[in-house]
Design an enzyme around this catalytic site. Structure first.
Site, mmCIF file in Angstrom:
data_model
loop_
_atom_site.group_PDB
_atom_site.id
_atom_site.type_symbol
_atom_site.label_atom_id
_atom_site.label_comp_id
_atom_site.label_asym_id
_atom_site.label_seq_id
_atom_site.Cartn_x
_atom_site.Cartn_y
_atom_site.Cartn_z
ATOM 1 N N TYR A 157 0.712 -1.321 0.002
ATOM 2 C CA TYR A 157 0.015 -0.013 -0.067
ATOM 3 C C TYR A 157 0.863 1.296 -0.142
ATOM 4 O O TYR A 157 0.516 2.484 -0.499
ATOM 5 C CB TYR A 157 -0.989 0.056 1.251
ATOM 6 N N LYS A 214 2.995 -15.317 2.473
ATOM 7 C CA LYS A 214 2.971 -15.990 1.042
ATOM 8 C C LYS A 214 4.384 -16.507 0.925
ATOM 9 O O LYS A 214 5.120 -16.165 -0.189
ATOM 10 C CB LYS A 214 2.605 -15.120 0.170
ATOM 11 N N ASP A 229 -3.558 -17.898 1.262
ATOM 12 C CA ASP A 229 -4.507 -18.722 0.443
ATOM 13 C C ASP A 229 -5.276 -19.668 1.460
ATOM 14 O O ASP A 229 -6.484 -19.763 1.445
ATOM 15 C CB ASP A 229 -4.175 -19.185 -0.698
ATOM 16 N N ASP A 283 -5.726 -6.910 5.489
ATOM 17 C CA ASP A 283 -7.125 -6.086 5.125
ATOM 18 C C ASP A 283 -8.016 -6.950 4.534
ATOM 19 O O ASP A 283 -9.457 -6.928 5.198
ATOM 20 C CB ASP A 283 -6.719 -5.266 3.862
ATOM 21 N N ASP A 317 -11.621 -8.558 7.141
ATOM 22 C CA ASP A 317 -12.770 -8.362 6.725
ATOM 23 C C ASP A 317 -13.684 -9.786 6.752
ATOM 24 O O ASP A 317 -14.592 -9.892 7.140
ATOM 25 C CB ASP A 317 -12.942 -7.948 5.520
#
Ligand code: NAD
Length: 356
Positions: free
Chosen positions: A135, A190, A222, A246, A250
């Protein structure tokens, strides 16, 4: 204790008002000072994070934040949009550790899309790094591709990076949090594909030696996304970077049924923090008196626990919330047949009454 109260836009003022009532009902002396933020600040001061609001946030011991954003500001340039206020506060106050608990209250099990036996009693904490990752990485932009296959075409690009100290400080926050809970940290990365993640994993393993009482495990992002819906109760504390966090936070939030129930905290290195509900400003229901104030009330409880050193008072608020749920009181977002539908203010009244 000085608390900056920043209600913001949409349902922000309605839900923050209830959290303030609950704080005032604790019988403690808080110095609460309110300032505009987001679209409300743009309207009065021409900027979503005016200098006076930022000053107040800086000098306060903690910040109680509602939500920002409204469709009517959609046409503004990016720097003046309400959402920039929250990004600005995170940056100026160096709030790098985001805590998102996902708790499924027994009374609300039916609100989740998962089976009761999978979700009932869920209590996990997602710790998301907030100031780094793709980001904020440079370089970034849109340029002309040099790849042989796509030469001359436009391409977008961003840069993912994490320095060792950045990983270490969020890792330590997660280990410390796990010590006060189920003593398990799952670090999500990852590392099979990304160098950034390989370094992330190395650092987590190194610092884990300082927390022999906490069990460290690793999971690819994943797989973590799958496990969160398959067996969420297997997690205790999940620590991850900004991008993965992020998305996963959620996902975890929605496991519990209503976003109107979920608090959050964003902390700096001294545990000063900004406390806000996980949801947005919900302009679709603003001013109707139907918003659920519990996420904000529970955010105030987190504030007492993490920034103000008042865990007993935090417990009192959390128990009061459990009590009103057990009494069958529900705002519209968590209403099911057989329960009693109440307004935002009535829910605030009930929590205040349950405190005693
Ligand atoms: P949202 O979270 O505001 O609303 C999503 C849905 O959930 C809506 O149907 C809303 O009515 C409902 N909802 C949210 N909170 C609720 C509550 N407490 N009680 C009952 N129902 C509730 O997300 P959105 O609609 O995508 O975004 C609306 C605005 O909020 C946008 O401007 C967005 O940028 C902003 N936003 C702000 C923050 C923040 O301030 N930190 C976070 C997310 C979104």
């Amino acid at each position: 204790m000085k608390i900056a109260v920043l209600p913001g836009d949409g349902i922000g003022p309605e839900i923050v008002a209830q959290a303030v009532r609950v704080l005032n009902a604790l019988g403690q002396k808080f110095d609460l000072e309110e300032a505009p933020v987001g679209g409300a600040a743009y309207d009065v001061a021409g900027h979503p994070l005016p200098p006076a609001t930022l000053e107040l946030a800086k000098k306060a011991d903690a910040i109680l934040f509602g939500a920002v954003g409204d469709w009517k500001y959609d046409a503004l340039v990016r720097e003046l949009r309400p959402e920039q206020a929250i990004l600005g506060l995170r940056k100026h106050l160096e709030l790098f550790a985001n805590f998102r608990p996902a708790i499924c209250y027994p009374e609300l099990t039916a609100a989740s899309s998962l089976k009761p036996e999978i979700i009932g009693g869920l209590d996990i904490l997602i710790v998301r790094e907030l100031n780094g990752d793709i980001y904020f990485g440079q370089p970034r932009g849109i340029r002309t591709s040099e790849l042989p296959l796509f030469k001359g075409a436009r391409e977008g690009f961003d840069t993912m990076h994490y320095s060792e100290p950045e990983v270490e400080r969020i890792g330590r926050v997660a280990f410390e949090a796990a010590r006060k809970r189920g003593k398990k940290v799952c670090s999500v990365d990852k590392a099979n594909v990304l160098e950034t993640s390989q370094l992330w994993r190395e650092v987590m393993i190194r610092i884990s030696k300082d927390y022999p009482d906490v069990e460290l495990s690793h999971m690819y992002v994943d797989n973590a996304a799958m496990q969160l819906v398959k067996a969420p109760k297997a997690f205790d504390v999940v620590v991850t970077g900004n991008l993965f966090g992020d998305i996963l936070s959620d996902e975890a939030a929605m496991l519990t049924g209503s976003i109107g129930m979920l608090p959050s905290a964003s902390l700096d290195k001294n545990n000063k923090g900004l406390y806000e509900p996980s949801h947005g400003s919900a302009p679709d229901i603003a001013g109707k008196g139907v918003a659920n104030p519990l996420a904000t009330i529970l955010s105030a409880a987190m504030m007492l626990r993490y920034s103000l050193g008042m865990p007993a008072e935090a417990d009192r608020i959390e128990k009061a919330v459990q009590k009103v749920l057990a009494q069958g009181l529900r705002t519209a977002d968590i209403y099911t047949e057989g329960t009693q539908k109440v307004s935002t203010v009535q829910m605030g009244d009930a929590v205040v009454a349950a405190l005693s």
